[in-house]
Design an enzyme around this catalytic site. Structure first.
Site, PDB file in Angstrom:
ATOM      1  N   SER A  47     -10.651  37.617  25.592  1.00 19.94           N
ATOM      2  CA  SER A  47     -12.037  37.714  26.061  1.00 19.94           C
ATOM      3  C   SER A  47     -12.603  39.133  25.937  1.00 19.94           C
ATOM      4  CB  SER A  47     -12.153  37.218  27.505  1.00 19.94           C
ATOM      5  OG  SER A  47     -11.947  35.835  27.534  1.00 19.94           O
TER       6      SER A  47
ATOM      7  N   LYS B 133      -9.230  29.490  39.041  1.00 23.20           N
ATOM      8  CA  LYS B 133     -10.466  28.713  38.829  1.00 23.20           C
ATOM      9  C   LYS B 133     -10.872  27.868  40.038  1.00 23.20           C
ATOM     10  CE  LYS B 133     -10.169  28.396  33.805  1.00 23.20           C
ATOM     11  NZ  LYS B 133     -10.334  27.561  32.622  1.00 23.20           N
TER      12      LYS B 133
ATOM     13  N   ASP C 174     -16.460  25.752  30.422  1.00 26.44           N
ATOM     14  CA  ASP C 174     -15.386  25.215  29.556  1.00 26.44           C
ATOM     15  C   ASP C 174     -15.806  23.903  28.891  1.00 26.44           C
ATOM     16  OD1 ASP C 174     -13.427  27.180  29.868  1.00 26.44           O
ATOM     17  OD2 ASP C 174     -12.566  26.236  31.639  1.00 26.44           O
TER      18      ASP C 174
ATOM     19  N   ALA D 268      -4.653  15.538  32.135  1.00 27.86           N
ATOM     20  CA  ALA D 268      -5.624  15.422  33.229  1.00 27.86           C
ATOM     21  C   ALA D 268      -5.580  16.683  34.098  1.00 27.86           C
ATOM     22  CB  ALA D 268      -5.338  14.173  34.052  1.00 27.86           C
TER      23      ALA D 268
HETATM   24  P1  NAP Z   1      -3.161  22.607  33.504  1.00 26.61           P
HETATM   25  O1  NAP Z   1      -4.253  22.441  34.507  1.00 26.61           O
HETATM   26  O2  NAP Z   1      -1.874  23.227  33.932  1.00 26.61           O
HETATM   27  O3  NAP Z   1      -2.859  21.122  32.923  1.00 26.61           O
HETATM   28  C1  NAP Z   1      -1.811  20.929  32.010  1.00 26.61           C
HETATM   29  C2  NAP Z   1      -1.847  19.490  31.482  1.00 26.61           C
HETATM   30  O4  NAP Z   1      -0.835  19.371  30.475  1.00 26.61           O
HETATM   31  C3  NAP Z   1      -1.525  18.440  32.537  1.00 26.61           C
HETATM   32  O5  NAP Z   1      -2.203  17.250  32.224  1.00 26.61           O
HETATM   33  C4  NAP Z   1      -0.009  18.274  32.375  1.00 26.61           C
HETATM   34  O6  NAP Z   1       0.475  17.034  32.824  1.00 26.61           O
HETATM   35  C5  NAP Z   1       0.115  18.347  30.871  1.00 26.61           C
HETATM   36  N1  NAP Z   1       1.440  18.749  30.414  1.00 26.61           N
HETATM   37  C6  NAP Z   1       2.015  19.973  30.527  1.00 26.61           C
HETATM   38  N2  NAP Z   1       3.240  19.966  29.968  1.00 26.61           N
HETATM   39  C7  NAP Z   1       3.443  18.691  29.511  1.00 26.61           C
HETATM   40  C8  NAP Z   1       4.522  18.048  28.838  1.00 26.61           C
HETATM   41  N3  NAP Z   1       5.638  18.715  28.524  1.00 26.61           N
HETATM   42  N4  NAP Z   1       4.374  16.750  28.492  1.00 26.61           N
HETATM   43  C9  NAP Z   1       3.248  16.081  28.791  1.00 26.61           C
HETATM   44  N5  NAP Z   1       2.185  16.622  29.427  1.00 26.61           N
HETATM   45  C10 NAP Z   1       2.294  17.920  29.783  1.00 26.61           C
HETATM   46  O7  NAP Z   1      -3.634  23.457  32.257  1.00 26.61           O
HETATM   47  P2  NAP Z   1      -5.120  23.537  31.633  1.00 26.61           P
HETATM   48  O8  NAP Z   1      -5.813  24.720  32.167  1.00 26.61           O
HETATM   49  O9  NAP Z   1      -5.746  22.206  31.750  1.00 26.61           O
HETATM   50  O10 NAP Z   1      -4.794  23.871  30.095  1.00 26.61           O
HETATM   51  C11 NAP Z   1      -4.288  22.878  29.225  1.00 26.61           C
HETATM   52  C12 NAP Z   1      -4.337  23.345  27.776  1.00 26.61           C
HETATM   53  O11 NAP Z   1      -5.688  23.577  27.389  1.00 26.61           O
HETATM   54  C13 NAP Z   1      -3.581  24.652  27.517  1.00 26.61           C
HETATM   55  O12 NAP Z   1      -2.910  24.524  26.285  1.00 26.61           O
HETATM   56  C14 NAP Z   1      -4.676  25.673  27.405  1.00 26.61           C
HETATM   57  O13 NAP Z   1      -4.323  26.741  26.538  1.00 26.61           O
HETATM   58  C15 NAP Z   1      -5.791  24.852  26.783  1.00 26.61           C
HETATM   59  N6  NAP Z   1      -7.126  25.421  27.087  1.00 26.61           N
HETATM   60  C16 NAP Z   1      -7.890  25.850  26.044  1.00 26.61           C
HETATM   61  C17 NAP Z   1      -9.133  26.404  26.288  1.00 26.61           C
HETATM   62  C18 NAP Z   1      -9.973  26.868  25.135  1.00 26.61           C
HETATM   63  O14 NAP Z   1     -10.932  27.629  25.368  1.00 26.61           O
HETATM   64  N7  NAP Z   1      -9.720  26.430  23.913  1.00 26.61           N
HETATM   65  C19 NAP Z   1      -9.607  26.517  27.606  1.00 26.61           C
HETATM   66  C20 NAP Z   1      -8.809  26.050  28.656  1.00 26.61           C
HETATM   67  C21 NAP Z   1      -7.548  25.512  28.388  1.00 26.61           C
HETATM   68  P3  NAP Z   1       0.951  16.841  34.362  1.00 26.61           P
HETATM   69  O15 NAP Z   1      -0.317  16.571  35.137  1.00 26.61           O
HETATM   70  O16 NAP Z   1       1.858  15.691  34.302  1.00 26.61           O
HETATM   71  O17 NAP Z   1       1.615  18.122  34.775  1.00 26.61           O
END
Ligand code: NAP
Length: 291
Positions: free
Chosen positions: A30, A79, A115, A141
């Site tokens: 950022s 957040k 986002d 989710a």
């Molecule tokens: P989060 O709140 O921790 O959620 C993680 C999600 O991934 C949950 O649904 C979790 O399932 C699932 N998960 C994690 N490990 C897993 C596995 N081994 N097998 C199956 N499901 C798994 O994280 P978040 O903030 O939502 O971020 C998620 C992703 O989005 C990250 O890769 C992040 O880098 C990306 N992201 C990108 C941007 C962008 O600007 N492009 C912005 C935000 C996030 P459970 O509920 O079962 O734990």
């Protein structure tokens, strides 16, 4: 705010402060993206990364007000917790249940979430101009998923299907969408069938992210030809899921655009100016490519 421009981008006594908070935060792209945006638009601002641990969040908020920091981006793990420190929360961020952008309006802190809208802008510009009437599968989710499903719901899709490792979270999210869009949660044994029917399949999990780049959240051969495979991950820029989907005749959409546009919306809320999205993308791309 812009009347006092410093000579050739130098910081002076009129420079307005901005930043991102997270724990960790040193990996964040950022600062380079936002400082390029200030440079490009001639705005006298500077943007830094602040490593704020959860126990220091309240102190940080007091500091924002005391120092007149104009804008803050908020990333993991703050957040949700930052919300109780806001004076106002935008209804979109309230519905999502997370704030990723703070505007400091003369001491009044307003929380937004950019986002989801950033993701949808990227999806429409880079992969699928019209989401209306489309069947969408969302894998995951977590926090990012919540943001994007609310934004997708506003685009009048035919159906949003949510699948998550922890099934209860998918159910809860599908329930929260009631009245906003046709939504359902499914268990993993129904994912194959849902993917076969989908126009857009989105990975919102961290599966496939660096360093575990040989993993994929779903078998891409389940997707129908011509469907859009979309991944929120941008490191790597093309995940295994996207590579496999392209081999299966799908269109692919990576997470870089979401990152750029969530920042672009934040910039626009802070400055009232159009963000120089192309320059921001160029800077982040160069940083990612140089490792
Ligand atoms: P989060 O709140 O921790 O959620 C993680 C999600 O991934 C949950 O649904 C979790 O399932 C699932 N998960 C994690 N490990 C897993 C596995 N081994 N097998 C199956 N499901 C798994 O994280 P978040 O903030 O939502 O971020 C998620 C992703 O989005 C990250 O890769 C992040 O880098 C990306 N992201 C990108 C941007 C962008 O600007 N492009 C912005 C935000 C996030 P459970 O509920 O079962 O734990």
């Amino acid at each position: 705010m812009n009347e006092h421009l410093p000579e050739s981008g130098r910081i002076d006594s009129h420079t307005v402060l901005y930043g991102v908070i997270g724990d960790p935060v040193r990996h964040s792209k950022s600062p380079i993206m936002m400082n390029r945006a200030f440079q490009e638009t001639g705005i006298n601002g500077v943007y830094a990364a602040f490593h704020i641990t959860p126990d220091k969040l309240a102190d940080f908020v007091a500091g924002v007000k005391a120092m007149g920091i104009r804008g803050v981006n908020v990333t993991i793990p703050h957040k949700l917790d930052i919300m109780k420190h806001m004076d106002h929360i935008d209804p979109g961020a309230e519905a999502i249940g997370a704030v990723n952008t703070i505007v400091n309006d003369n001491g009044t802190l307003i929380g937004y979430n950019t986002d989801g809208i950033g993701y949808v802008r990227s999806l429409k510009e880079e992969a699928e101009p019209s989401i209306e009437g489309k069947k969408i599968v969302v894998i995951g989710a977590g926090g990012a998923s919540r943001g994007i499903v609310y934004a997708l719901a506003g685009e009048r899709p035919a159906l949003i299907t949510i699948a998550n490792r922890t099934e209860d979270k998918a159910l809860e999210l599908a329930r929260a969408l009631r009245g906003k869009a046709e939504a359902r949660a499914i268990t993993s044994e129904h994912l194959k069938e849902a993917c076969r029917q989908a126009d857009i399949v989105i990975n919102t999990t961290s599966v496939g992210m660096f360093p575990k780049t040989d993993e994929s959240p779903v078998d891409a051969s389940w997707l129908k030809e011509g469907a859009v495979a979309s991944d929120l991950i941008y490191n790597p820029m093309k995940t295994k899921f996207l590579q496999d989907a392209e081999s299966a005749g799908c269109r692919s959409h990576g997470g870089l655009g979401m990152f750029i546009y969530q920042g672009a919306y934040a910039f626009e809320y802070w400055t009232g100016r159009t963000a120089p999205a192309a320059a921001m993308r160029e800077t982040v791309l160069a940083a990612l490519q140089s490792g």
